[in-house]
Motif scaffolding. Structure first.
Motif, short mmCIF file in Angstrom:
data_model
loop_
_atom_site.label_atom_id
_atom_site.label_comp_id
_atom_site.label_asym_id
_atom_site.label_seq_id
_atom_site.Cartn_x
_atom_site.Cartn_y
_atom_site.Cartn_z
N VAL A 17 39.63 7.53 -22.09
CA VAL A 17 39.15 8.41 -22.76
C VAL A 17 37.64 8.74 -22.26
O VAL A 17 37.06 7.77 -21.51
N GLY A 18 37.23 9.69 -22.54
CA GLY A 18 35.65 10.01 -22.24
C GLY A 18 35.50 10.59 -20.68
O GLY A 18 34.19 10.72 -20.27
N ILE A 19 36.62 10.60 -19.98
CA ILE A 19 36.76 11.26 -18.63
C ILE A 19 37.60 12.15 -18.40
O ILE A 19 38.41 12.38 -17.45
N ASP A 20 37.81 13.14 -19.33
CA ASP A 20 38.49 14.27 -19.32
C ASP A 20 38.49 15.17 -18.13
O ASP A 20 39.61 15.47 -17.50
N ARG A 21 37.36 15.71 -17.87
CA ARG A 21 37.14 16.42 -16.69
C ARG A 21 37.44 15.63 -15.51
O ARG A 21 38.03 16.34 -14.49
N GLN A 22 36.94 14.54 -14.96
CA GLN A 22 37.60 13.62 -14.15
C GLN A 22 39.08 13.55 -13.94
O GLN A 22 39.45 13.91 -12.75
N LYS A 23 39.52 13.30 -14.88
CA LYS A 23 41.17 13.48 -15.02
C LYS A 23 41.62 14.50 -14.64
O LYS A 23 42.57 14.41 -13.67
N GLU A 24 41.44 15.63 -15.02
CA GLU A 24 41.79 16.78 -14.83
C GLU A 24 41.71 17.18 -13.25
O GLU A 24 42.63 17.57 -12.80
N ARG A 25 40.62 16.90 -12.85
CA ARG A 25 40.10 17.27 -11.49
C ARG A 25 41.03 16.36 -10.50
O ARG A 25 41.43 16.92 -9.42
N PHE A 26 41.18 15.11 -10.73
CA PHE A 26 41.79 14.19 -9.88
C PHE A 26 43.18 14.42 -9.87
O PHE A 26 43.80 14.38 -8.87
N VAL A 27 43.89 14.57 -11.07
CA VAL A 27 45.41 14.74 -11.24
C VAL A 27 45.78 16.11 -10.48
O VAL A 27 46.84 16.25 -9.87
N GLU A 28 44.87 17.10 -10.73
CA GLU A 28 45.15 18.20 -10.17
C GLU A 28 45.11 18.31 -8.52
O GLU A 28 46.40 18.67 -7.69
N ASN A 29 44.42 17.43 -7.86
CA ASN A 29 44.31 17.46 -6.28
C ASN A 29 45.45 16.31 -6.07
O ASN A 29 46.12 16.58 -4.94
N LEU A 30 45.96 15.40 -6.80
CA LEU A 30 46.84 14.46 -6.43
C LEU A 30 48.34 15.21 -6.48
O LEU A 30 49.19 15.05 -5.66
N ARG A 31 48.55 15.96 -7.68
CA ARG A 31 49.65 16.92 -7.68
C ARG A 31 49.77 17.75 -6.52
O ARG A 31 50.94 18.06 -6.10
N ARG A 32 48.85 18.39 -5.96
CA ARG A 32 48.95 19.36 -4.70
C ARG A 32 49.39 18.42 -3.51
O ARG A 32 50.36 18.85 -2.76
N GLY A 78 32.17 12.65 -10.05
CA GLY A 78 30.97 11.68 -10.60
C GLY A 78 31.47 11.03 -11.90
O GLY A 78 32.31 11.72 -12.87
N PHE A 79 31.23 9.71 -12.30
CA PHE A 79 31.49 9.06 -13.38
C PHE A 79 29.84 8.49 -13.89
O PHE A 79 29.45 7.57 -13.41
N PRO A 80 29.31 9.44 -14.78
CA PRO A 80 28.07 8.97 -15.48
C PRO A 80 28.20 8.00 -16.37
O PRO A 80 29.31 7.58 -16.89
N PRO A 81 27.15 7.24 -16.87
CA PRO A 81 27.23 6.53 -17.93
C PRO A 81 27.72 6.76 -19.18
O PRO A 81 27.58 8.08 -19.51
N MET A 82 28.33 5.85 -19.91
CA MET A 82 29.14 6.39 -21.01
C MET A 82 28.08 6.18 -22.60
O MET A 82 27.42 5.20 -22.46
N ASP A 83 27.99 7.36 -23.31
CA ASP A 83 27.04 7.12 -24.36
C ASP A 83 27.97 6.57 -25.41
O ASP A 83 29.07 6.37 -25.38
#
Length: 285
Positions: A58-73, A222-227
């Protein structure tokens, strides 16, 4: 004379064969989905499936979406980019790479992951050449990459990603995680102290070699610090998934983070492990 030399030449040939290194065993990629490569022996050691599901991060939804999209391609044979996951320690870079792989690999049986040690980057060109002729598609993962070996390691990685005259392997996707966007070694700050001995030009060339490798990654995530709200969301998400109940969950989770001096997905998971042990429950990791 020729007949007299034949036995001698035969013995020389036999001696050379004994001295030559043994051919590495043929990899059995059907034995698992995850492997660890040992460049010294050339062996691909099978590893168990990564147990943490992608939905648990959790907390990295944007990163998950972008990485999984590239991996599926990549899994589907479409154009994609080598990926660099960079940012603060413990924010889920390595977990995302492995969990996303497991999610996509269930849809694509021929997708395999090969993990390489960061200290063995110089062996990557040979590894890529070995994988090039295989029918499978490979995600090659290097965790916590930085160029402790200096420019030699940087040159080896650039060579692997560019593929020389034959081009990079179409069936290999390289993924690296790093705490540094430009992959500079931890000792880089110390190099300036030795500049007088090595020469400023040589030092600048090594630095340029190391920095330029990051340009070979077409996808930077990028993975910024977690609030604090995201940290608590991670804790509550893990607690719900693994049915761990504590009346003062948030307070205890914040105290745990305060003692660690950090808030991150890793710290949240470590708190959950402690809580599960206290409650006498098991976890997948």
């Amino acid at each position: 004379m020729t007949h007299e030399l034949e036995p001698v030449l035969g013995r020389i040939a036999e001696a050379l064969e004994r001295l030559a290194p043994a051919r590495p065993p043929e990899p059995a990629f059907s034995a698992a989905r995850l492997f660890r490569h040992d460049p010294a022996s050339g062996v691909f050691h099978p590893a168990p499936d990564y147990p943490l599901p992608l939905a648990a991060l959790v907390g990295i939804d944007r990163q998950k979406e972008r990485f999984v999209e590239n991996l599926r391609r990549f899994a589907g044979g479409l154009p994609c980019n080598h990926a660099l996951l960079w940012g603060v320690r413990g924010t889920g870079k390595s977990s995302l790479a492995k969990a996303a792989f497991m999610a996509v690999a269930t849809e694509t049986p021929e997708l395999k992951l090969v993990e390489v040690d960061r200290d063995q980057v110089t062996a990557l060109p040979g590894l890529f050449d070995r994988l090039r002729a295989r029918p499978q598609r490979f995600v090659v993962l290097c965790d916590d990459l930085s160029f402790e070996e200096g420019a030699a390691a940087a040159k080896a990685l650039k060579s692997a990603l560019e593929g020389g005259v034959s081009g990079p392997p179409a069936n290999v996707l390289f993924v690296a995680t790093s705490n540094r966007r430009h992959l500079m070694p931890r000792s880089h700050g110390e190099k300036s102290g030795h500049a007088e001995g090595r020469g400023l030009i040589a030092l600048a060339e090594d630095t340029e070699e190391e920095v330029s490798v990051s340009d070979r990654f077409g996808l930077w995530i990028g993975f910024p610090p977690m609030d604090q709200p995201t940290y608590l969301e991670a804790v509550k998400g893990y607690a719900k998934r693994y049915r761990l109940k504590a009346p003062d969950l948030e307070r205890r989770a914040l105290q745990w983070a305060q003692l660690r001096g950090a808030r991150s997905g890793r710290v949240a998971w470590q708190f959950i492990r402690d809580l599960a042990g206290e409650l006498g429950k098991t976890l997948p990791l």
